[in-house]
Scaffold this motif. Structure first.
Motif, short mmCIF file in Angstrom:
data_model
loop_
_atom_site.label_atom_id
_atom_site.label_comp_id
_atom_site.label_asym_id
_atom_site.label_seq_id
_atom_site.Cartn_x
_atom_site.Cartn_y
_atom_site.Cartn_z
N HIS A 210 0.83 -1.21 0.00
CA HIS A 210 0.00 0.00 0.00
C HIS A 210 0.86 1.26 0.00
O HIS A 210 0.54 2.22 -0.71
N THR A 213 1.99 2.40 -3.32
CA THR A 213 0.99 3.00 -4.21
C THR A 213 0.69 4.45 -3.86
O THR A 213 0.00 5.12 -4.63
N LEU A 214 1.18 4.92 -2.71
CA LEU A 214 0.84 6.27 -2.29
C LEU A 214 1.64 7.31 -3.08
O LEU A 214 2.78 7.05 -3.50
N PRO A 215 1.06 8.47 -3.29
CA PRO A 215 1.75 9.51 -4.08
C PRO A 215 2.90 10.14 -3.31
O PRO A 215 3.01 10.01 -2.09
N LYS A 428 -6.00 7.09 1.07
CA LYS A 428 -6.32 6.83 -0.33
C LYS A 428 -5.28 7.44 -1.26
O LYS A 428 -4.63 8.43 -0.93
N ASP A 429 -5.12 6.80 -2.39
CA ASP A 429 -4.22 7.32 -3.41
C ASP A 429 -4.87 8.56 -4.02
O ASP A 429 -5.95 8.47 -4.63
N SER A 430 -4.24 9.71 -3.84
CA SER A 430 -4.80 10.96 -4.37
C SER A 430 -4.62 11.08 -5.87
O SER A 430 -5.12 12.03 -6.47
#
Length: 695
Positions: A210, A213-215, A428-430
């Motif tokens: 996870h 996947t984060l920005p 959440k992925d922005s």
């Protein structure tokens, strides 16, 4: 989310929502957990059977010599008895279902180390006398006489033979229970630890996946050390909960319920006496819970400060040494460490009060039990084995309660850790992928920025209405002062951040309509500060891509002039690379970065200060590698050294987020604007440096 939930914010000691979510991770292993709980039930029964077996051994055999016996004609009894002088003697306690009121009763009594068989039954709690008539001892009680017969050692052995045989059997059963309990404990512990480790393994995988996947904006706001803590320390805390609390809590419940049931079955009066301490236990546990929570919160806060201080000082050790700040930094750490020590001592004092208080309550319970139970044993109302079993059971009753301190601390840590982990997982992925992305098999390299506005925070604009077009195969350079927005353009092109206004297109397609992972595969980035992973040269060029062979690695290394220094290393391409490539020079790391980029064959190449801080000799190698690298690719260069971009097809000058000038090197010099001033300033500095060298 701010800083992934501050370390100081401690959740509830038990939170139903968090626990329900934690149990979802255990769901795939529910059969193993059910099996573990079943084994715990069996183990609990085996543990509780021990005192009961000893009670049977004491009351039914060791102390049963004086129990009343019924005399049958040989072979007439339903229970096997002892044959003695033509009669079969069976203890009355074993004949609960037979009507034997018409049969004679006998009893064995000890007097001055001599055993006598008397006809009849006397009450043990009432006085009796021995008298002699015609040379024979007769026992009298309450005016009634009982004939006696002195038993020889052989006679006594006959009466005790079944007791001895039964004790052997009970000992064998007891030993068998111990062996079976050991085996089941081993299986249960192994299954429990296996399940816990698998749950934590999957959780760590999910967290790490996870995080990837984060920005980048997420990492701008969150320290790396804190994220590492989420993946390591917090998951390990949850492992303690799964392994030491969650399932073992069932064992504690089984033990407490089992002891209560057995006690009530043995003797209701003694059971109620034993439970007299329950209100004190509940009161002490409630007080401890409150005090421990407050103390625990302070410890966690102080520990977070220690971690933050250590991370800051160790990362900045070079600065500490340069400015000789060792003493001041030590004093700062000493102050924080002392506060942590004091907080720990407060927590220890709380635990130190709870355990002795439980021991004190246990002593009160034991005192009442011995007082009432001992009196009943003397009066003959309760057997000694029952009292012994109660003493053993009440000791076992307090064991899980004494373990409350450890379990409560683990639960507090688990709830706090799970809250922070779920805060991270809920992030959440922005920069989401489109539901139906547009796929481009091969990017040609046309780049368009159409009225692009971008800010990292709110409306603090870094780029303002930026417009430009880069044709396929062109080399375009961005120049400008620090903070002008050069690196932001690079980040936006790879969609590491999303713009607020306008559009960025590649080959006519808005990058927000493309799969961002496919997009990034087509873009190769070489940064000024090259990051190398711990491993070897091969793995740092390949980056775990199995499609890149060793031969291809050598080809790209040779092509970008990295092969000449690699082959001089003791292990060449298998030479160990330390963390961040600390054993390699800045230029060598840069050449490896070129080789890495070329190995992935991107359509668009981005060079962010790729030639800064390099010595002249290495710069020649890098420039040669650079010329090879940009062939056939759309290239974007961010540079402070204007001498490296004079041959660019287009130079874009940024100032305070806006494009102020655009053109070739000669065109911009002819304009006499910002680029001209930058060039003159840099040329002057270079000229002055050359003069100093010749002096």
């Amino acid at each position: 989310m701010s800083n992934i939930h501050e370390e100081e914010a401690i959740g509830k000691a038990y939170d139903y929502r968090l626990m329900k979510r934690l149990l979802q991770y255990a769901k795939p292993y529910r059969l193993l957990i059910i099996l573990t709980i079943t084994l715990l039930m069996i183990i609990t029964v085996l543990d509780l059977a021990g005192p009961y077996l000893i009670k049977i051994a004491i009351d039914d055999h060791i102390n049963a010599i004086s129990d009343p016996m019924v005399a049958f004609e040989p072979g007439k009894a339903n229970k096997e008895g002892v044959l003695f002088q033509g009669k079969e003697f069976v203890r009355e306690r074993n004949l609960t279902e037979e009507k034997v009121d018409h049969l004679p009763r006998y009893q064995i009594i000890e007097e001055k180390n001599q055993y006598y068989l008397i006809e009849g039954f006397i009450a043990k709690n009432q006085p009796y006398q021995w008298i002699e008539e015609n040379g024979q001892l007769i026992l009298t009680q309450n005016g009634k006489t009982y004939p006696t017969k002195a038993l020889t050692d052989e006679d006594l052995r006959i009466f005790r033979q079944k007791d001895i045989s039964s004790l052997y059997k009970i000992g064998a059963i007891f030993f068998g229970f111990l062996v079976l309990g050991f085996i089941l404990n081993y299986i249960q512990t192994y299954l429990l630890q296996y399940t816990g480790q698998k749950i934590i393994f999957n959780m760590r995988q999910e967290i790490f996946s996870h995080i990837q996947t984060l920005p980048l904006s997420f990492f701008d706001k969150n320290p790396v050390g804190r994220l590492v803590t989420r993946v390591t320390n917090d998951t390990e805390t949850l492992n303690d909960m799964y392994s030491n609390v969650l399932v073992n809590l069932f064992k504690d419940v089984f033990i407490l319920i089992g002891i209560i049931i057995v006690m009530l079955q043995l003797n209701i009066k003694l059971a109620l006496v034993s439970f007299i301490a329950l209100p004190l236990i509940i009161l002490s546990s409630t007080v401890y819970k409150k005090l421990a929570r407050d103390a625990f919160r302070i410890v966690r806060t102080r520990l977070a400060r220690i971690n933050a201080t250590l991370n800051e000082n160790l990362s900045g050790m070079r600065v500490v040494h340069i400015f000789k700040r060792e003493k001041q930094q030590f004093e700062q750490f000493d102050q924080i460490n002392t506060s942590h020590y004091e907080a720990n001592m407060k927590e220890l004092k709380t635990a130190a009060i709870f355990r002795p208080s439980m021991d004190f309550i246990y002593s009160i319970s034991l005192t009442f039990l011995l007082w009432v139970g001992g009196k009943n044993v003397i009066q003959g109302a309760v057997e000694f084995g029952v009292l012994y079993a109660f003493i053993d059971y009440i000791r076992r009753f307090f064991q899980p309660i004494n373990d409350l301190t450890e379990k409560y601390t683990i639960m507090q840590s688990a709830m706090a850790s799970s809250e922070r982990i779920f805060q991270l997982l809920d992030q959440k992925d922005s920069i989401p992928n489109p539901s139906t992305p547009i796929h481009l098999d091969k990017i040609k390299g046309k780049i368009e920025f159409n009225h692009v506005w971008f800010a990292y925070q709110d409306e603090d604009w870094v780029l303002r209405d930026v417009n430009f077009t880069i044709k396929p195969g062109e080399m375009v350079a961005f120049v400008g002062a620090t903070g002008a927005g050069k690196s932001s353009i690079i980040n936006l092109l790879g969609r590491f951040y999303d713009i607020q206004k306008g559009a960025i297109k590649i080959d006519g397609v808005d990058i927000r309509q493309m799969d961002k992972f496919e997009l990034r595969k087509q873009i190769g980035v070489v940064l000024q500060d090259v990051f190398l992973f711990a491993g070897d040269i091969n793995s740092n060029i390949r980056l775990n891509n199995p499609d890149i062979t060793d031969e291809e690695i050598k080809q790209v290394a040779n092509y970008v002039n990295a092969h000449h220094f690699i082959e001089k290393l003791p292990n060449q391409y298998h030479e160990e690379v330390k963390e961040r490539g600390s054993t390699l020079s800045q230029g060598q790391r840069q050449l490896l970065a070129f080789a890495r980029t070329l190995a992935f064959d991107p359509s668009i190449l981005i060079l962010d200060e790729a030639t800064a801080n390099i010595d002249t000799e290495t710069e020649l190698l890098i420039q040669d590698a650079l010329n090879k690298l940009i062939k056939g690719r759309t290239t974007i260069v961010v540079a402070h050294r204007l001498s490296t971009i004079q041959h660019a097809d287009k130079i874009i000058v940024l100032h305070k987020g806006k494009i102020r000038e655009m053109g070739t090197h000669q065109e911009l010099l002819a304009q006499g604007g910002l680029y001209y001033n930058l060039y003159q300033l840099q040329y002057k500095e270079d000229f002055e440096q050359q003069k100093k060298k010749h002096r």
